[in-house]
Design a protein around this motif. Structure first.
Motif, PDB file in Angstrom:
ATOM      1  N   VAL A  63      -3.733   1.870   6.029  1.00 45.72           N
ATOM      2  CA  VAL A  63      -3.687   0.445   5.663  1.00 45.72           C
ATOM      3  C   VAL A  63      -3.928   0.278   4.160  1.00 45.72           C
ATOM      4  CG1 VAL A  63      -4.771  -1.817   5.977  1.00 45.72           C
ATOM      5  CG2 VAL A  63      -4.235  -0.394   7.968  1.00 45.72           C
ATOM      6  N   PRO A  64      -5.035   0.793   3.606  1.00 45.54           N
ATOM      7  CA  PRO A  64      -5.198   0.687   2.149  1.00 45.54           C
ATOM      8  C   PRO A  64      -4.187   1.509   1.365  1.00 45.54           C
ATOM      9  CG  PRO A  64      -7.042   1.893   3.117  1.00 45.54           C
ATOM     10  CD  PRO A  64      -6.278   1.285   4.260  1.00 45.54           C
ATOM     11  N   VAL A  65      -3.699   2.614   1.933  1.00 43.52           N
ATOM     12  CA  VAL A  65      -2.656   3.388   1.240  1.00 43.52           C
ATOM     13  C   VAL A  65      -1.404   2.535   1.061  1.00 43.52           C
ATOM     14  CG1 VAL A  65      -1.060   5.329   1.455  1.00 43.52           C
ATOM     15  CG2 VAL A  65      -3.491   5.675   1.906  1.00 43.52           C
ATOM     16  N   LEU A  66      -0.975   1.857   2.107  1.00 43.43           N
ATOM     17  CA  LEU A  66       0.198   0.989   2.002  1.00 43.43           C
ATOM     18  C   LEU A  66      -0.060  -0.187   1.063  1.00 43.43           C
ATOM     19  CD1 LEU A  66       1.375   0.982   5.737  1.00 43.43           C
ATOM     20  CD2 LEU A  66       2.585   1.978   3.788  1.00 43.43           C
ATOM     21  N   GLN A  67      -1.303  -0.672   1.030  1.00 47.38           N
ATOM     22  CA  GLN A  67      -1.644  -1.730   0.078  1.00 47.38           C
ATOM     23  C   GLN A  67      -1.464  -1.244  -1.354  1.00 47.38           C
ATOM     24  OE1 GLN A  67      -5.621  -2.595   1.514  1.00 47.38           O
ATOM     25  NE2 GLN A  67      -4.956  -4.495   2.489  1.00 47.38           N
ATOM     26  N   GLY A  68      -1.828   0.003  -1.587  1.00 46.73           N
ATOM     27  CA  GLY A  68      -1.647   0.573  -2.920  1.00 46.73           C
ATOM     28  C   GLY A  68      -0.185   0.780  -3.270  1.00 46.73           C
ATOM     29  N   MET A  69       0.619   1.128  -2.276  1.00 50.73           N
ATOM     30  CA  MET A  69       2.042   1.355  -2.508  1.00 50.73           C
ATOM     31  C   MET A  69       2.797   0.042  -2.740  1.00 50.73           C
ATOM     32  SD  MET A  69       2.777   4.241   0.438  1.00 50.73           S
ATOM     33  CE  MET A  69       4.568   4.142   0.254  1.00 50.73           C
ATOM     34  N   PHE A  70       2.366  -1.011  -2.023  1.00 46.50           N
ATOM     35  CA  PHE A  70       3.061  -2.305  -2.100  1.00 46.50           C
ATOM     36  C   PHE A  70       2.026  -3.407  -2.325  1.00 46.50           C
ATOM     37  CE2 PHE A  70       5.224   0.506   0.977  1.00 46.50           C
ATOM     38  CZ  PHE A  70       6.414   0.724   0.288  1.00 46.50           C
ATOM     39  N   PRO A  71       1.472  -3.477  -3.523  1.00 45.46           N
ATOM     40  CA  PRO A  71       0.316  -4.356  -3.778  1.00 45.46           C
ATOM     41  C   PRO A  71       0.605  -5.845  -3.619  1.00 45.46           C
ATOM     42  CG  PRO A  71       1.170  -3.418  -5.831  1.00 45.46           C
ATOM     43  CD  PRO A  71       1.852  -2.701  -4.718  1.00 45.46           C
ATOM     44  N   GLY A  72       1.844  -6.261  -3.665  1.00 39.21           N
ATOM     45  CA  GLY A  72       2.145  -7.680  -3.512  1.00 39.21           C
ATOM     46  C   GLY A  72       2.528  -8.070  -2.097  1.00 39.21           C
ATOM     47  N   THR A  73       2.419  -7.127  -1.157  1.00 37.07           N
ATOM     48  CA  THR A  73       2.933  -7.332   0.200  1.00 37.07           C
ATOM     49  C   THR A  73       1.803  -7.309   1.222  1.00 37.07           C
ATOM     50  OG1 THR A  73       5.020  -6.274  -0.408  1.00 37.07           O
ATOM     51  CG2 THR A  73       4.496  -6.382   1.935  1.00 37.07           C
ATOM     52  N   PRO A  74       1.733  -8.284   2.132  1.00 38.34           N
ATOM     53  CA  PRO A  74       0.721  -8.237   3.193  1.00 38.34           C
ATOM     54  C   PRO A  74       0.926  -7.015   4.087  1.00 38.34           C
ATOM     55  CG  PRO A  74       1.637 -10.450   3.007  1.00 38.34           C
ATOM     56  CD  PRO A  74       2.497  -9.557   2.163  1.00 38.34           C
TER      57      PRO A  74
END
Length: 296
Positions: free
Chosen positions: A196-207
């Motif tokens: 979950v935080p890995v994907l947040q880092g990859m796509f910081p503007g995306t929920p």
């Protein structure tokens, strides 16, 4: 992170309550009455939405599987007839649309083929969800994107390269991404919630959210603690019912607990600003030892 508006005054993203989805999928077993019971129980539990799955069996079932025989609650039949038997059509989805509106709960569907998207458009769903199996299906992604509605991508059974390629293909506008592991039920060791935080880092503007297929509740709550803006769990009236997804589903009592615990966690996380609350003043005055100037 930018929030995605799915309807008036309801957003998915940072600063907004987690959007909680009860995935009915095909757990209605072809029964509209059962579907309505599931919708009612999801609304009572406090879920934001229920989700179904829509297929055109003739397009989604491989032809070499059509005539394979299967034991079902309606007797022994071919696999294609079984899939037709459990698929809802115009009458059922019209009734579902009316029922969800009456209960004030959102509903939408994962569409597995282009005609199913065209069919669902008449109901103006709040969003579309792409199942993990459809992440690389570019024609289907194109058809969903052409509707202009928010898109939720599930990432089970996918590599990071496939996720990146899918996001590049559909673009970031009105996009949400769900971490998932496509194992039913999924053992805790394969949930990999730190994605979950890995994907947040990859796509910081995306929920970023979480679609879970485990049997417990704590790990889904943990996903919210890690930053998931939405969560989805399969939903059933009874995990012992006949069907492929019931065993990895949550029953009504469990769903009510899940919603309660997520809301408690959201409230408990606070804002990260340290303060002394009014409720602490009396215990502080009573318990903290007074020091003389020489002791300070």
């Amino acid at each position: 992170m930018q929030a995605v508006e799915i309807r008036k005054n309801r957003f998915i993203g940072a600063g907004h309550p987690a959007y909680i989805i009860a995935e009915i999928g095909i757990n209605h077993n072809g029964s509209l009455d059962l579907a309505k019971q599931l919708i009612s129980e999801a609304a009572k539990a406090g879920c934001d939405a229920v989700k179904f799955q829509k297929r055109t069996p003739e397009l989604c079932v491989p032809k070499d599987q059509w005539e394979k025989q299967r034991d079902t609650p309606w007797g022994r039949m071919s696999y294609i007839d079984y899939k037709r038997r459990t698929e809802f059509g115009q009458a059922e989805y019209t009734a579902i649309d009316d029922y969800c509106r009456a209960l004030g709960i959102d509903w939408f569907a994962s569409c597995w083929d282009e005609p199913s998207v065209d069919f669902m458009e008449q109901f103006q769903p709040v969003l579309y969800k792409m199942a993990s199996a459809s992440l690389t299906d570019k024609p289907l992604l194109d058809r969903v994107r052409a509707t202009g509605r928010p898109l939720m991508l599930s990432t089970g059974m996918s590599t990071l390269d496939e996720i990146n390629q899918a996001v590049k293909w559909v673009g970031l506008d009105k996009l949400m991404i769900a971490h998932s592991t496509s194992s039913y039920p999924c053992p805790p060791a394969e949930l990999n919630l730190r994605m979950v935080p890995v994907l947040q880092g990859m796509f910081p503007g995306t929920p970023i959210g979480y679609s879970g297929h485990e049997t417990g509740l704590a790990t889904t709550v943990a996903a919210v603690t890690l930053g998931a803006s939405f969560v989805e769990r399969h939903f059933t009236l009874d995990r012992a019912m006949w069907g492929s997804d019931h065993a990895a589903s949550v029953e009504p009592g469990g769903m009510a607990k899940l919603v309660r615990d997520i809301r408690d966690v959201e409230e408990g996380l606070g804002d990260g600003i340290k303060r002394v609350y009014d409720s602490e003043l009396e215990p502080r005055a009573r318990l903290r030892r007074e020091l003389t100037p020489n002791q300070e």
